[in-house]
Design a protein around this motif. Structure first.
Motif, short mmCIF file in Angstrom:
data_model
loop_
_atom_site.label_atom_id
_atom_site.label_comp_id
_atom_site.label_asym_id
_atom_site.label_seq_id
_atom_site.Cartn_x
_atom_site.Cartn_y
_atom_site.Cartn_z
N UNK A 288 -24.91 -28.59 -0.91
CA UNK A 288 -25.54 -29.37 0.15
C UNK A 288 -26.78 -30.07 -0.35
N UNK A 289 -27.67 -29.34 -0.95
CA UNK A 289 -28.88 -29.90 -1.56
C UNK A 289 -28.91 -29.45 -3.02
N UNK A 290 -29.08 -30.38 -3.93
CA UNK A 290 -29.51 -31.77 -3.74
C UNK A 290 -28.38 -32.80 -3.83
N UNK A 291 -27.13 -32.41 -3.63
CA UNK A 291 -26.02 -33.34 -3.85
C UNK A 291 -25.62 -34.10 -2.59
N UNK A 292 -25.18 -33.41 -1.57
CA UNK A 292 -24.72 -34.11 -0.37
C UNK A 292 -25.86 -34.77 0.38
N UNK A 293 -27.01 -34.12 0.40
CA UNK A 293 -28.18 -34.66 1.10
C UNK A 293 -29.31 -34.93 0.11
N UNK A 294 -30.10 -35.98 0.39
CA UNK A 294 -31.25 -36.26 -0.45
C UNK A 294 -32.45 -35.44 -0.01
N UNK A 295 -33.62 -35.68 -0.62
CA UNK A 295 -34.80 -34.86 -0.32
C UNK A 295 -35.37 -35.12 1.06
N UNK A 296 -34.84 -36.12 1.77
CA UNK A 296 -35.24 -36.38 3.16
C UNK A 296 -34.19 -35.89 4.15
N UNK A 297 -33.18 -35.20 3.65
CA UNK A 297 -32.14 -34.68 4.51
C UNK A 297 -31.11 -35.71 4.93
N UNK A 298 -31.05 -36.83 4.23
CA UNK A 298 -30.10 -37.89 4.56
C UNK A 298 -28.88 -37.83 3.64
N UNK A 299 -27.70 -38.12 4.17
CA UNK A 299 -26.49 -38.08 3.33
C UNK A 299 -26.56 -39.09 2.19
N UNK A 307 -15.98 -38.26 -0.64
CA UNK A 307 -15.21 -37.43 0.28
C UNK A 307 -14.25 -38.28 1.10
N UNK A 308 -14.67 -39.46 1.50
CA UNK A 308 -13.78 -40.36 2.24
C UNK A 308 -12.59 -40.79 1.38
N UNK A 309 -12.81 -40.91 0.09
CA UNK A 309 -11.72 -41.31 -0.80
C UNK A 309 -10.68 -40.21 -0.94
N UNK A 310 -11.13 -38.94 -0.86
CA UNK A 310 -10.23 -37.80 -0.98
C UNK A 310 -10.40 -36.91 0.25
N UNK A 311 -9.98 -37.38 1.41
CA UNK A 311 -10.35 -36.72 2.66
C UNK A 311 -9.72 -35.35 2.88
N UNK A 312 -8.70 -35.00 2.09
CA UNK A 312 -8.05 -33.69 2.25
C UNK A 312 -8.28 -32.76 1.07
N UNK A 313 -9.29 -33.04 0.27
CA UNK A 313 -9.50 -32.27 -0.96
C UNK A 313 -10.82 -31.49 -0.97
N UNK A 335 -24.15 -30.64 9.25
CA UNK A 335 -23.88 -31.64 10.28
C UNK A 335 -24.29 -33.06 9.88
N UNK A 336 -25.48 -33.28 9.30
CA UNK A 336 -25.82 -34.67 8.92
C UNK A 336 -24.79 -35.29 7.97
N UNK A 337 -24.27 -34.49 7.05
CA UNK A 337 -23.27 -35.05 6.13
C UNK A 337 -21.95 -35.27 6.84
N UNK A 338 -21.51 -34.31 7.64
CA UNK A 338 -20.26 -34.49 8.38
C UNK A 338 -20.33 -35.69 9.31
N UNK A 339 -21.48 -35.88 9.94
CA UNK A 339 -21.64 -37.01 10.86
C UNK A 339 -21.58 -38.36 10.15
N UNK A 340 -21.86 -38.36 8.85
CA UNK A 340 -21.79 -39.61 8.09
C UNK A 340 -20.36 -39.96 7.71
N UNK A 341 -19.45 -39.01 7.83
CA UNK A 341 -18.05 -39.26 7.54
C UNK A 341 -17.34 -39.81 8.76
N UNK A 342 -16.17 -40.39 8.56
CA UNK A 342 -15.35 -40.78 9.69
C UNK A 342 -14.97 -39.52 10.46
N UNK A 343 -14.70 -39.63 11.77
CA UNK A 343 -14.39 -38.42 12.55
C UNK A 343 -13.23 -37.61 11.97
N UNK A 344 -12.15 -38.26 11.55
CA UNK A 344 -11.01 -37.52 11.02
C UNK A 344 -11.36 -36.80 9.73
#
Length: 363
Positions: A288-299, A307-313, A335-344
């Motif tokens: 999650x940190x420091x890869x999915x989110x930056x130091x400000x908690x943003x995706x 993740x969108x390119x490989x949505x089932x992996x 949640x911040x990272x999941x919310x940045x993805x498409x709903x599916x």
């Protein structure tokens, strides 16, 4: 089936669980009638993100083979909206040495070693097989209590599967390169492409079981790009019929502390996902940190795009170790990272991808 001896009140709660589908059906009917009498209001996108989870990385016990128990785990799962969980023991036990002034609280609490411990699988199996069937259905138990440097390992796993037929749904978390845990483990150094594990991977392919492997991508001290990558990649490459889950995407908290964000990791993960269709990535703990989110908690956009390119992996887990009170907070932190993805894609990562890995229906 026997009721849970440690929490006798669980039986009334399980009765409620059995009645839940009827209550949900009645509620849906009432909502449908109400909707037919009113003009539907548009729902904001954020309001649709009511995540349910498959906790794809959860340890029933700690490094002393103790834990809060199944009742506490069920309570934590319900509160966190965890529908299903990969549940496994801990494949090593921490030794309390006679010269230690007090019992250590963690495997790094002192210099005492850890040793491979097969009893962890029996602790888990006995707890689950004594539980009512609706409880058992919420878990996919994985085998972890074997020495991955022992050429007998695959035979031991096969024997355990015969003792509990139809019970086990996967193998792992298999500890190979793992910071100080590797240093403290008695015996030969484990690695993902060890000959003993090649036999385990073949057995997993034969039985259709996914394998979760912890294999750090590099050393915390040397820090060379991909120092241990070939060990894991060759295991994936040479066993195309085995489904792999790479624990923590090859990272660890210790690597993060020592090396910071390994900027080259993204490219290696992308390359391996392109190359090996039998590879899946676990996003728990140190990703999650420091890869999915930056130091400000943003995706981070690059990881969202990956993740969108490989949505089932990709799968998501809490990686709690015998203590379950933090499951909800840990999963909510994604949640911040999941919310940045498409709903599916978000719902795939949060819940559905793991269900597919263990051949369960996705509703």
């Amino acid at each position: 089936m026997l009721k849970l001896a440690s929490r006798p009140v669980r039986s009334s709660r399980l009765s409620c669980l059995r009645q839940r589908p009827l209550l949900q059906g009645a509620l849906a009917l009432l909502l449908g009638l109400a909707g037919s009498m009113a003009v539907a209001e548009p729902v904001a996108a954020d309001e649709t993100r009511d995540y349910h989870y498959s906790d794809a990385h959860l340890h029933f016990v700690d490094f002393f083979q103790q834990g809060d128990g199944l009742g506490a785990l069920l309570d934590a799962m319900d509160e966190a909206q965890v529908d299903h969980a990969l549940i496994t023991g801990i494949g090593v036990a921490k030794k309390w040495q006679q010269d230690a002034p007090k019992k250590p609280r963690y495997y790094m609490g002192d210099d005492g070693p850890v040793y491979w411990y097969s009893g962890t699988d029996y602790i888990l199996a006995e707890a689950l097989t004594r539980a009512p069937e609706p409880v058992q259905a919420r878990f996919s138990p994985f085998i972890t209590g074997f020495n991955p440097t022992d050429l007998n390992a695959a035979d031991e796993i096969r024997q355990l599967m015969a003792i509990y037929p139809g019970f086990w749904k996967g193998i792992g978390e298999v500890f190979t390169r793992h910071d100080d845990l590797t240093r403290l483990t008695e015996g030969e150094t484990p690695r993902a492409n060890h000959p003993a594990l090649r036999k385990v991977y073949a057995l997993a392919a034969e039985k259709g079981l996914p394998v979760m492997v912890h294999s750090n991508v590099t050393s915390k001290r040397e820090g060379h790009e991909g120092l241990y990558l070939e060990e894991f990649e060759s295991a994936v490459r040479d066993n195309p019929d085995t489904t792999f889950i790479w624990a923590h995407a090859g990272t660890s908290a210790e690597l993060n502390r020592r090396l910071g964000r390994m900027t080259w990791l993204h490219g290696e993960i992308e390359r391996m996902l392109e190359t090996y269709p039998n590879l899946n990535i676990d996003l728990s703990w140190s990703v999650l940190e420091p890869y999915l989110l930056d130091d400000k908690g943003q995706p981070r956009p690059r990881w969202v795009k990956l993740v969108e390119r490989f949505p089932q992996r990709f799968v998501l887990g809490s990686d709690v170790v015998g203590r379950f009170g933090s499951v909800g907070d840990i999963l909510a932190s994604y949640t911040p990272f999941l919310d940045a993805l498409s709903p599916q894609t978000a719902h795939n990562v949060a819940r559905d991808n793991f269900l597919r890995l263990v051949s369960l229906p996705v509703e």
